[in-house]
Enzyme design. Structure first.
Site, short mmCIF file in Angstrom:
data_model
loop_
_atom_site.label_atom_id
_atom_site.label_comp_id
_atom_site.label_asym_id
_atom_site.label_seq_id
_atom_site.Cartn_x
_atom_site.Cartn_y
_atom_site.Cartn_z
N ASP A 201 0.88 -1.11 -0.07
CA ASP A 201 0.01 -0.04 0.01
C ASP A 201 0.80 1.23 0.05
O ASP A 201 1.87 1.57 0.93
CB ASP A 201 -0.69 0.04 1.18
CG ASP A 201 -1.82 1.02 1.35
OD1 ASP A 201 -1.94 2.06 0.44
OD2 ASP A 201 -2.36 1.11 2.46
N HIS A 375 -5.14 4.35 5.81
CA HIS A 375 -3.75 3.94 5.25
C HIS A 375 -2.62 4.19 5.96
O HIS A 375 -2.62 5.36 6.57
CB HIS A 375 -3.98 4.50 3.87
CG HIS A 375 -4.77 4.00 3.13
ND1 HIS A 375 -4.69 2.95 2.11
CD2 HIS A 375 -6.13 4.37 2.73
CE1 HIS A 375 -5.53 2.65 1.55
NE2 HIS A 375 -6.82 3.40 1.73
#
Lengths: 560, 560
Positions: A201, A375
């Protein structure tokens, strides 16, 4: 299995998720010699259209590359329950040959619900952690992670060529509400055993430090609720179950009844309630139509529409289009989410509208601890890199700029630039004999879905919609008799072009222009299509000269 | 080994390091039934005196409790090479029965050098990581960590009662210069296998976020050196080898010769050079006496005295007491360290003095990235807790306030308050049958070391020094003949009491007071000691009435 088995090759193919943030779909293809043997798919999510993709509801990955390979697809592994990771399944599942799917508990529930809508039969297994699953000569193992939705996982992809760490959406939340912290032992154990490539990510790589824990938001909800004398509204992504639960817990504490509004919000909260992920005492559950009957300070409304979507429950409330729920002075609206880049205008317009109705609107610009990103920031990514200590890196889940920044972050840590592979959609990476190299590209295009169907919208349609949105349209109808002669003056209709008052004169002149053109053809239309084109060009030039605009011009010639 | 072996007990005894930050020394005692079987000692460091401990050079742990138990001591394990963890070894090693010592590479070198000074024989093994060492029924395993000195370790203490994680001074540095990141796999593996109690460095628990990486300082050194046209001075703790190496590397880049100044700085850099931890090309090495001969912009001086110590090399330069090294305009002095609480005045006075000489002084108040703490901040501590996931916690290496803050930090993470045990020096914790309880206290006192010896300074001496420091002293001498009669007027000397000019009158009156007292005794001194006491009391009262001060009064009566 021999780690450097010369006869094997593993190819990584991103069908989405590497250029845009969404539409995540990745293939792991194992070849024996030159023969494709096994394919494992990770995620099958939808993409969200850009503002310039007019009238498109969503985008799904292009799976045409897989059309002749469905017999090799061993499984679809799902990392978590967000739409951009599971949302395209109903469109593609059968075309992929209905392979077995594997998902964690909540993800499974979300996927099942999704298919219920479509009425399809599925093969879907709830995974166990710390267990290898075999798919041909590929093995997979799910690792418990934290993100903005419970039951998020990373996936180890073990092959005869080496092990890849599929590290999609995550943050290292040390105090996640209602769940355990990430399984650090499993992550470092994977690193200890050797990781060929980390797919990480990369979305948060522009932000310094560690990402805030989701649990900080709970305190904010309580603080804000304590100060609210009217109705308490909270809006966030409807998949953010932990966020919703923290709001519900605050409501329980302050004895406010909870009302879910908006289709996605009602569905997801229902799914979460069924799994005991969202316990609410029956006495504190209420419905939209009860709202007007209850005292405002006894209400907590959890409403979809945090991105300012025009059709969302919250936007409708702001426009006074909800007959049960009205904003009154003393009400508070909490935006527990940041605008996705591109949505700022819509979100701020919604905030304006709500404020105008008398609500006290709290959003992240004025209160920091309202939203914790799902995130990881830079330090989260650096920890993941150190834990897994891979030979190669591929940033995923970010745009090109995030990929570049991820590359910078890793080279600053001392990793060599050529080991961090940035990819465009369809770009492939081949792992063989302990090294990685770029493979050929797989052709993909965006598959658009709108209200009328999947994939029947090409670039021409999109261009037209763009024209319509900026310059409007003009329809010109000529009625001719069997001799090809005009029976009436040309008729004009228009939308979004010029003010009505100015139209008449403009269209009168347009009509004269058409008559002039017909005179040149002895007053008769012989070639209908040729005439349509000529009239269209004449009008286009004329309107552009007069108005500086190029509306979409439709010319129709009707023979009677 | 049975984890819940009923016949065993493990007792943790901190002989230091739990109330003050320094003087780290911890005992792990394994009992079989009530019989003490094995003792493993972790660290044996010195303490640094408070400002109110006058004239004390250092403090060492009180090992009198161990006097009759030396035959049970199996080993001394050393976590890293800082003075507050190894500095008391030369004073105590033989008294502890010269047990085998275990240390990492650089720590071993520091300890060896220390004993060379004292000329003692030692039994010191360089440890291997990822290996269990057995000491009776206790096993120990060193884990590679990061801190402000290379080769820092944590130690697993495994016993029949359970495993304790000795997590002394550390930070999680993901980009440590010149070494590898912490061995996260070993840490989480320990957690996976089960940790009864985490003993955690707690010093940084008031600071949010993660601690900065040591490597950020290297860039700052380069940036500052580039801008410096005169001599470049850098001061830091002389044990901070990574910091020193980063400065040396910048000097190499800018072709400046490196000069180490101050005894500790010369010694430590020499030790580090011998281990290849501090490589410097011969052409860039220079000595103090070369400084005046070399162009200022070709010099980098790494100087001891970052805490403003009066006798340090840097303070002497600031006072123009170094004949080779003078500050001139264009010189830059970098303080790459923060003042230890209590030293602020001295440090700022030194900065003032250096500025006065024309140096451009850069310190952490005006430039943030000059110093990275060696101790973890809150997030480092939270990670360690999640990695090891212990049943109990004991904060070490902090003051009482740090212990409380650590307790708060862990309870905020969801751990129960009663599982976080805060200790005073000598307080013990007994681990038995899977639980921990407070044991009896072991009596300890501070053992002071000054220039004249160890431990012969009691509280009386310290109190006197305190009096002297605040109110000064007065000596009064009476000379009497064999008849006990005064032969001259009483003589007075004083230091640090009142201005000389005012003394004469005060002491004249004092003399009259003494004469009056003698008259009462028929002008004769019969009981010398009694008279000393009376005169002392008289003078004390008199001076206090006159001046509001209580100087230390020494009365001597000399018979001739």
């Amino acid at each position: 299995m021999n780690f450097f088995n010369n006869t094997y090759k593993l190819r990584f193919v991103p069908l989405g998720g590497v250029v845009g943030v969404t539409k995540n779909m990745y293939l792991y293809e194992l070849y024996k010699g030159e023969t494709l043997q096994d394919i494992v798919i990770v995620d099958c999510g939808m993409g969200f259209p850009d503002a310039k993709e007019f009238g498109i509801d969503l985008i799904i990955p292009d799976i045409s590359y897989l059309a002749d390979k469905t017999d090799k697809i061993r499984a679809i592994l799902l990392t978590h329950g967000h739409e951009d990771h599971i949302g395209a399944l109903p469109f593609h599942y059968q075309k992929l040959g209905s392979p077995p799917m594997y998902a964690s508990k909540l993800t499974k529930m979300f996927v099942s619900n999704k298919f219920k809508e479509f009425g399809a039969k599925i093969n879907l297994t709830e995974i166990e952690y710390r267990k290898w699953y075999a798919f041909g000569d590929i093995q997979a193992r799910f690792i418990h992670l934290t993100h903005s939705i419970p039951d998020t996982t990373h996936i180890l992809i073990k092959s005869p060529v080496g092990t890849l760490y599929h590290g999609s959406d995550f943050k290292f939340d040390l105090t996640p509400p209602y769940t355990t912290p990430p399984d650090f032992y499993e992550i470092t154990r994977a690193g200890e055993e050797g990781i060929m490539c980390l797919l990480s990510d990369s979305l948060g790589c522009e932000r310094e430090g560690l990402t805030l824990s989701e649990s900080i938001v709970g305190q904010t909800f309580e603080d804000e609720m304590r100060k609210t004398r009217g109705k308490f509204f909270m809006t966030t992504f409807s998949s953010n179950i932990s966020r919703i639960r923290q709001c519900v817990d605050a409501a329980i504490k302050f004895n406010r009844k909870v009302v879910f509004m908006g289709r996605s919000m009602r569905q997801n909260s229902e799914a979460a309630k069924n799994l005991q992920y969202l316990p609410i005492p029956r006495s504190l559950q209420a419905k939209e139509h009860d709202v007007a009957k209850l005292p405002p300070n006894k209400l907590c409304l959890i409403v979809a529409g945090s991105q300012g979507q025009f059709d969302s429950a919250l936007s409708k409330i702001a426009r006074k289009q909800n007959k049960y729920v009205k904003i009154t002075a003393g009400d508070k609206v909490i935006f527990s989410s940041d605008p996705i880049p591109g949505n700022e205008q819509e979100v701020y317009a919604l905030i304006e509208n709500l404020s105008l109705q008398g609500a006290d609107v709290v959003y992240s610009d004025i209160q920091e601890q309202l939203h914790a990103s799902g995130h990881g920031n830079q330090e989260d990514m650096k920890f993941l890199a150190r834990f897994t200590n891979p030979k190669y890196f591929i940033p995923i889940g970010g745009t090109i700029r995030h990929q570049r920044q991820y590359q910078r972050l890793m080279t600053d840590m001392g990793y060599k630039e050529q080991t961090i592979l940035t990819l465009m959609e369809g770009d492939t990476v081949v792992f063989e004999k302990g090294t990685a190299r770029r493979g050929g590209a797989v052709e993909t295009k965006n598959v658009y879905v709108d209200a009328y169907g999947i994939g029947d919208i090409g670039n021409v349609v999109l261009r037209d919609r763009q024209t319509l949105s900026s310059d409007g349209m003009v329809v010109c109808v000529l009625v001719i008799d069997t001799y090809g002669q005009l029976t009436t003056t040309p008729r004009f209709f228009s939308r979004g072009f010029v003010f009505e008052k100015k139209e008449d004169q403009l269209f009168d002149e347009g009509a004269r222009l058409i008559e002039k053109r017909l005179k040149g053809a002895q007053g008769r239309v012989t070639d209908v299509n040729g005439m349509k084109k000529s009239v269209g060009t004449d009008l286009e030039d004329f309107f552009y000269k007069q108005r500086g605009r190029k509306p979409l011009i439709l010319v129709d010639i009707i023979e009677i």
